[in-house]
Design a protein around this motif. Sequence first.
Motif, PDB file in Angstrom:
ATOM      1  N   ALA A  57       6.311   9.059   5.928  1.00  0.00           N
ATOM      2  CA  ALA A  57       7.362  10.011   5.560  1.00  0.00           C
ATOM      3  C   ALA A  57       8.693   9.338   5.275  1.00  0.00           C
ATOM      4  CB  ALA A  57       7.533  11.049   6.670  1.00  0.00           C
ATOM      5  N   GLU A  58       8.975   8.221   5.929  1.00  0.00           N
ATOM      6  CA  GLU A  58      10.326   7.659   5.892  1.00  0.00           C
ATOM      7  C   GLU A  58      10.450   6.340   5.147  1.00  0.00           C
ATOM      8  OE1 GLU A  58      11.762   7.435   9.888  1.00  0.00           O
ATOM      9  OE2 GLU A  58      11.180   9.495  10.348  1.00  0.00           O
ATOM     10  N   THR A  59       9.323   5.735   4.763  1.00  0.00           N
ATOM     11  CA  THR A  59       9.383   4.450   4.085  1.00  0.00           C
ATOM     12  C   THR A  59       8.490   4.480   2.845  1.00  0.00           C
ATOM     13  OG1 THR A  59       7.465   3.334   5.112  1.00  0.00           O
ATOM     14  CG2 THR A  59       9.511   3.396   6.389  1.00  0.00           C
ATOM     15  N   LYS A  60       8.592   3.434   2.046  1.00  0.00           N
ATOM     16  CA  LYS A  60       7.726   3.254   0.882  1.00  0.00           C
ATOM     17  C   LYS A  60       6.658   2.205   1.151  1.00  0.00           C
ATOM     18  CE  LYS A  60      11.283   4.636  -2.442  1.00  0.00           C
ATOM     19  NZ  LYS A  60      12.067   4.233  -3.640  1.00  0.00           N
ATOM     20  N   MET A  61       6.447   1.892   2.396  1.00  0.00           N
ATOM     21  CA  MET A  61       5.456   0.902   2.798  1.00  0.00           C
ATOM     22  C   MET A  61       4.072   1.330   2.299  1.00  0.00           C
ATOM     23  SD  MET A  61       5.044  -0.371   6.721  1.00  0.00           S
ATOM     24  CE  MET A  61       4.003  -1.757   7.185  1.00  0.00           C
ATOM     25  N   PRO A  62       3.288   0.438   1.673  1.00  0.00           N
ATOM     26  CA  PRO A  62       1.959   0.815   1.185  1.00  0.00           C
ATOM     27  C   PRO A  62       1.069   1.314   2.310  1.00  0.00           C
ATOM     28  CG  PRO A  62       2.635  -1.301   0.274  1.00  0.00           C
ATOM     29  CD  PRO A  62       3.641  -0.955   1.325  1.00  0.00           C
ATOM     30  N   VAL A  63       0.180   2.246   1.952  1.00  0.00           N
ATOM     31  CA  VAL A  63      -0.697   2.855   2.949  1.00  0.00           C
ATOM     32  C   VAL A  63      -1.510   1.790   3.686  1.00  0.00           C
ATOM     33  CG1 VAL A  63      -2.718   4.350   3.261  1.00  0.00           C
ATOM     34  CG2 VAL A  63      -0.826   5.087   1.790  1.00  0.00           C
ATOM     35  N   GLY A  64      -2.077   0.857   2.939  1.00  0.00           N
ATOM     36  CA  GLY A  64      -2.884  -0.178   3.571  1.00  0.00           C
ATOM     37  C   GLY A  64      -2.091  -1.015   4.552  1.00  0.00           C
ATOM     38  N   ALA A  65      -0.847  -1.319   4.196  1.00  0.00           N
ATOM     39  CA  ALA A  65       0.002  -2.128   5.075  1.00  0.00           C
ATOM     40  C   ALA A  65       0.350  -1.361   6.345  1.00  0.00           C
ATOM     41  CB  ALA A  65       1.268  -2.537   4.338  1.00  0.00           C
ATOM     42  N   ILE A  66       0.515  -0.044   6.236  1.00  0.00           N
ATOM     43  CA  ILE A  66       0.801   0.766   7.419  1.00  0.00           C
ATOM     44  C   ILE A  66      -0.377   0.700   8.388  1.00  0.00           C
ATOM     45  CG2 ILE A  66       1.092   3.144   8.240  1.00  0.00           C
ATOM     46  CD1 ILE A  66       2.786   3.664   5.735  1.00  0.00           C
ATOM     47  N   GLY A  67      -1.577   0.907   7.878  1.00  0.00           N
ATOM     48  CA  GLY A  67      -2.750   0.838   8.734  1.00  0.00           C
ATOM     49  C   GLY A  67      -2.882  -0.519   9.406  1.00  0.00           C
ATOM     50  N   GLU A  68      -2.671  -1.573   8.619  1.00  0.00           N
ATOM     51  CA  GLU A  68      -2.775  -2.926   9.164  1.00  0.00           C
ATOM     52  C   GLU A  68      -1.719  -3.172  10.240  1.00  0.00           C
ATOM     53  OE1 GLU A  68      -2.730  -7.578   7.556  1.00  0.00           O
ATOM     54  OE2 GLU A  68      -2.658  -5.878   6.148  1.00  0.00           O
ATOM     55  N   SER A 121      -9.507  -1.812   9.195  1.00  0.00           N
ATOM     56  CA  SER A 121      -9.784  -1.645   7.769  1.00  0.00           C
ATOM     57  C   SER A 121      -9.058  -0.408   7.265  1.00  0.00           C
ATOM     58  CB  SER A 121     -11.290  -1.498   7.515  1.00  0.00           C
ATOM     59  OG  SER A 121     -11.756  -0.244   7.995  1.00  0.00           O
ATOM     60  N   ALA A 122      -8.838  -0.365   5.956  1.00  0.00           N
ATOM     61  CA  ALA A 122      -8.184   0.794   5.349  1.00  0.00           C
ATOM     62  C   ALA A 122      -9.037   2.046   5.532  1.00  0.00           C
ATOM     63  CB  ALA A 122      -7.934   0.523   3.868  1.00  0.00           C
ATOM     64  N   ALA A 123     -10.355   1.883   5.459  1.00  0.00           N
ATOM     65  CA  ALA A 123     -11.247   3.033   5.607  1.00  0.00           C
ATOM     66  C   ALA A 123     -11.163   3.612   7.017  1.00  0.00           C
ATOM     67  CB  ALA A 123     -12.678   2.626   5.287  1.00  0.00           C
ATOM     68  N   TYR A 124     -11.108   2.735   8.023  1.00  0.00           N
ATOM     69  CA  TYR A 124     -11.010   3.195   9.410  1.00  0.00           C
ATOM     70  C   TYR A 124      -9.679   3.919   9.620  1.00  0.00           C
ATOM     71  CZ  TYR A 124     -10.585   2.870  14.519  1.00  0.00           C
ATOM     72  OH  TYR A 124     -10.393   3.156  15.846  1.00  0.00           O
ATOM     73  N   PHE A 125      -8.610   3.376   9.063  1.00  0.00           N
ATOM     74  CA  PHE A 125      -7.297   4.023   9.177  1.00  0.00           C
ATOM     75  C   PHE A 125      -7.324   5.407   8.542  1.00  0.00           C
ATOM     76  CE2 PHE A 125      -2.991   4.442   7.041  1.00  0.00           C
ATOM     77  CZ  PHE A 125      -2.384   5.023   8.151  1.00  0.00           C
ATOM     78  N   THR A 126      -7.893   5.509   7.349  1.00  0.00           N
ATOM     79  CA  THR A 126      -7.946   6.800   6.650  1.00  0.00           C
ATOM     80  C   THR A 126      -8.754   7.815   7.445  1.00  0.00           C
ATOM     81  OG1 THR A 126      -7.668   5.783   4.484  1.00  0.00           O
ATOM     82  CG2 THR A 126      -8.681   7.960   4.538  1.00  0.00           C
ATOM     83  N   ARG A 127      -9.904   7.390   7.988  1.00  0.00           N
ATOM     84  CA  ARG A 127     -10.736   8.310   8.779  1.00  0.00           C
ATOM     85  C   ARG A 127      -9.989   8.803  10.014  1.00  0.00           C
ATOM     86  NH1 ARG A 127     -14.801   4.543   7.753  1.00  0.00           N
ATOM     87  NH2 ARG A 127     -14.675   3.757   9.908  1.00  0.00           N
ATOM     88  N   ALA A 128      -9.358   7.874  10.721  1.00  0.00           N
ATOM     89  CA  ALA A 128      -8.635   8.248  11.941  1.00  0.00           C
ATOM     90  C   ALA A 128      -7.472   9.174  11.620  1.00  0.00           C
ATOM     91  CB  ALA A 128      -8.134   6.997  12.656  1.00  0.00           C
ATOM     92  N   SER A 159      -5.554  12.982   4.175  1.00  0.00           N
ATOM     93  CA  SER A 159      -5.570  11.533   4.036  1.00  0.00           C
ATOM     94  C   SER A 159      -4.130  11.030   4.086  1.00  0.00           C
ATOM     95  CB  SER A 159      -6.204  11.134   2.707  1.00  0.00           C
ATOM     96  OG  SER A 159      -5.335  11.503   1.631  1.00  0.00           O
ATOM     97  N   PRO A 160      -3.905   9.749   4.379  1.00  0.00           N
ATOM     98  CA  PRO A 160      -2.537   9.231   4.383  1.00  0.00           C
ATOM     99  C   PRO A 160      -1.813   9.472   3.060  1.00  0.00           C
ATOM    100  CG  PRO A 160      -4.030   7.666   5.413  1.00  0.00           C
ATOM    101  CD  PRO A 160      -4.879   8.738   4.833  1.00  0.00           C
ATOM    102  N   SER A 161      -2.495   9.271   1.941  1.00  0.00           N
ATOM    103  CA  SER A 161      -1.855   9.460   0.628  1.00  0.00           C
ATOM    104  C   SER A 161      -1.485  10.936   0.402  1.00  0.00           C
ATOM    105  CB  SER A 161      -2.769   8.975  -0.486  1.00  0.00           C
ATOM    106  OG  SER A 161      -3.023   7.587  -0.359  1.00  0.00           O
ATOM    107  N   ALA A 162      -2.379  11.843   0.798  1.00  0.00           N
ATOM    108  CA  ALA A 162      -2.094  13.263   0.628  1.00  0.00           C
ATOM    109  C   ALA A 162      -0.930  13.689   1.517  1.00  0.00           C
ATOM    110  CB  ALA A 162      -3.327  14.088   0.951  1.00  0.00           C
ATOM    111  N   PHE A 163      -0.867  13.128   2.746  1.00  0.00           N
ATOM    112  CA  PHE A 163       0.245  13.443   3.634  1.00  0.00           C
ATOM    113  C   PHE A 163       1.564  12.979   3.018  1.00  0.00           C
ATOM    114  CE2 PHE A 163       3.209  12.187   6.954  1.00  0.00           C
ATOM    115  CZ  PHE A 163       3.241  13.319   7.769  1.00  0.00           C
TER     116      PHE A 163
END
Length: 272
Positions: free
Chosen positions: A232-243, A249-256, A264-268
């Motif tokens: 919500a507050e940064t432009k940090m890439p979704v994958g980098a946030i999960g990491e 993995s990006a898939a595990y982050f998206t599922r959680a 999904s993180p992108s939809a949020f």
Amino acid sequence: MTRSIDTEIPASLPSEPRLVAIPRLAAGGRWRVEAMRSVSEPLLLWFTKGQGRITIAGSTRGYTANNAIFIPAGVMHGFEVGPQVFGTAVFFGRGGGIPLPATPHLLRIREVHAQQELNVLIDTVLREINSGQPAHERAAKLHLGLLGVWLERQVAKAAPEQTKPDAAKRLVSRYTALLEREFRSGSGVGDMAAALGVTATHLTRCCRIACGRSAIDLLQDRRIFEARRLLAETKMPVGAIGESLGFTSAAYFTRAFQHLTGKSPSAFRRAG
């Protein structure tokens, strides 16, 4: 993007005191108050209307009108804010030097005089913060000091009525303190339980006793709150946030993320 009321100032920098209406804390979504998180400065919640539940350091209790709840900096917490809940959040700022309790306190302020005294102190601090008068910042901090005295006296008055936390709650308090330090590391409940000298099964049993939730629920809630905040507050890439939050993995982050939020993180991020 909607900025968080209580995380917009980098934790490494001093911050000025500020007062926020409790309903405004949920601006941008109730997850901003209900999910497990901490703030980097002492916080006093003064509820004047409504009721709900609050979890502090892994222990859940009910709150109602005329409850003052003090939460030290860095203590993990989350609370319900329904449509009928009103009150004020007092952020004491960082580096203010005001003596305050080292542990959380939920105080039921029954005496009308004590309720009125706190209301007057809060109103005075707010007036000084918003004033253009000379030395208004110093005046606001001095009145915050008086608020700290009020809090100290109420804690002392409540001491004979307060019971010491049992072994389960003490363990969960230690767990949440460790979780708050390590939630970005990728450590799991088993790792944290081992660091606390107990089994994961025992830790989860104690978490359910203290707050009705499992140890993994508390961990994931804290991680996903941070993910939502960064989305919500940064432009940090979704994958980098999960990491950055220890997801392997990006898939595990998206599922959680989707499991807890329904998106999904992108939809949020797009919805914000």
